[in-house]
Design a protein around this motif. Structure first.
Motif: not given
Ligand code: NAD
Ligand code: ZN
Ligand code: ZN
Length: 389
Positions: A26, A90, A96, A104, A107, A147, A150
């Motif tokens: 990611g 995330c 989130c 979060c 993370s 991430f 996001v």
């Protein structure tokens, strides 16, 4: 690559470090085109944030071009121009999903360290200590962005870096500071600290309908910026009895909301200052709180104190009696940047706000140590330093 490294309290060096690589499907790798020094970086520079290690790469306000993406990244492609928000989030955990991105739960790989100090861990942050994840920051030529689907916001062509860079942190932070005040028609909002964060809090308070904004600082050139940017009335706390002056400006009642955009290194001449300095130096208190104390005592009864200045640990002489007996609301947080990026980008595109107005210095990445010194000591009328790798 070249990167700005924390080498110990009061020591910053631009050094050669390994290039970042994709570590997770990611991730994205971003080539940084603009980055900035934040007031929060000064707390690192001055050694107030625990769990920093010599050689850590600093920086959490950055933007650039996507160079590489992990196999699972769907929203970004190579060549996209993005601004990266400072909290790493995330997008899928309970926090989130409530849009509380700086909280979060997925993370921060070093959550246990933060739990020791704060009970639970917030999100991981770029370039902001090992207890917040040990993520290398963005005052560098490249950064790894976890991430990547996001956080990063794609920027349309035609908008220069300097107009959008501060979507990474200080513009949303100032905005959240004002939003937490629940501004009503006719409200008077007082803001402690006319640094970049305070200046954006003032501008946002104005955009959100405050009738009057009062800026408080001791540097005339910063108060001047406050008048220009948001039409604020200004008070130099070294020249007036601040409490009385605020009372006078508000019909004897106090501001409807007070924003602390100063944080844990507040300055204040006088006996309380000496008291806090000594306690902070010997470790009996981690944070100096004059601005927060004043904000609480000055706020009108039933009003809101919005704390966006950063605090790290424990404070002393906290006026809890005023909070309870005068029904004050205290709101706070590291900014949930992801929540504000798109709406604020729209305001920038419509010309309602031009964040580049706070920039006072443009330096090369190699000049970062000088940038830190100048920003710390407010030399050469420094408000905000942008670095170009
Ligand atoms: P800055 O150092 O440029 O600004 C701080 C200002 O506060 C200075 O102008 C200083 O003169 C003024 N000040 C100091 N003591 C004061 C006092 N007693 N009363 C009134 N003013 C006083 O820094 P900045 O970049 O504007 O950041 C401000 C704070 O915001 C920092 O604590 C930073 O860590 C924090 N911050 C928080 C978030 C968040 O998400 N909550 C994000 C970014 C920055
Ligand atoms: Zn910051
Ligand atoms: Zn999450």
């Amino acid at each position: 690559m070249r990167a700005t490294c924390w080498m110990g309290k009061g020591s910053i060096q631009v050094q050669q470090v390994p290039d970042p690589r994709i570590l997770d499907d990611g991730d994205a790798i971003v080539r940084i085109t603009a980055t900035a020094i934040c007031g929060s970086d000064l707390h690192l520079y001055n050694g107030f944030v625990p769990t920093m290690k010599s050689g850590d790469v600093l920086g959490h306000e950055f933007m650039g071009e996507v160079m590489e993406v992990g196999r699972e990244v769907k929203n970004l492609k190579v060549g996209d121009r993005v601004v990266v928000p400072f909290p790493i989030a995330c997008g899928a955990c309970a926090m989130c999903r409530k849009s509380l991105f700086s909280l979060c739960e997925n993370s921060n790989p070093n959550a246990w360290m933060a739990e020791k100090l704060w009970g639970y861990s917030p999100a991981g942050l770029f370039g902001y200590s090992h207890m917040l994840g040990g993520f290398p920051g963005g005052q560098a030529e490249y950064a790894r962005v976890p991430f990547a689907d996001v956080g990063p916001l794609r920027i349309p062509a035609g908008l220069p870096d300097e107009k959008v860079l501060f979507l990474s942190d200080i513009l949303p932070t100032g905005y959240m500071g004002a939003e937490m005040c629940n501004i009503d028609k006719g409200d008077v909002i007082a803001v402690w600290g006319a640094g970049p964060v305070g200046l954006f809090a003032m501008k946002s308070a104005q955009l959100l309908g405050a009738e009057r904004v009062i800026a408080i600082d001791r540097f005339p050139y910063r108060l001047q910026r406050a008048r220009e940017i948001s039409g604020a009335e200004t008070l130099n706390y070294q020249e007036v009895d601040l409490h009385e002056a605020l009372r006078e400006l508000t019909g004897g009642r106090g501001p409807d909301a007070c924003i602390d955009a100063v944080g844990l290194e507040a300055h204040m001449p006088g006996p309380l200052y000496a008291y806090d300095r000594v306690k902070q130096a010997v470790g009996l208190e981690t944070d100096r709180t004059f601005a927060l104390r004043q904000a609480i005592l000055a706020c009108r009864s039933g009003g809101t104190v919005s704390v966006i200045g950063v605090y790290g640990g424990f404070i002393d002489k906290f006026p809890m009696g005023a909070v309870v007996n005068r029904s004050l609301t205290i709101r706070s947080g590291q900014c949930h940047v992801q929540r504000y990026m798109k709406p604020l980008l729209e305001r920038i595109e419509k010309g309602e706000i031009d964040p580049s107005v706070v920039i006072s210095h443009r330096l090369r990445l190699d000049e970062a140590p000088h940038g830190y010194e100048m920003f710390l000591h407010k030399q050469d009328d420094c408000v905000k330093v942008v670095l170009r790798p």
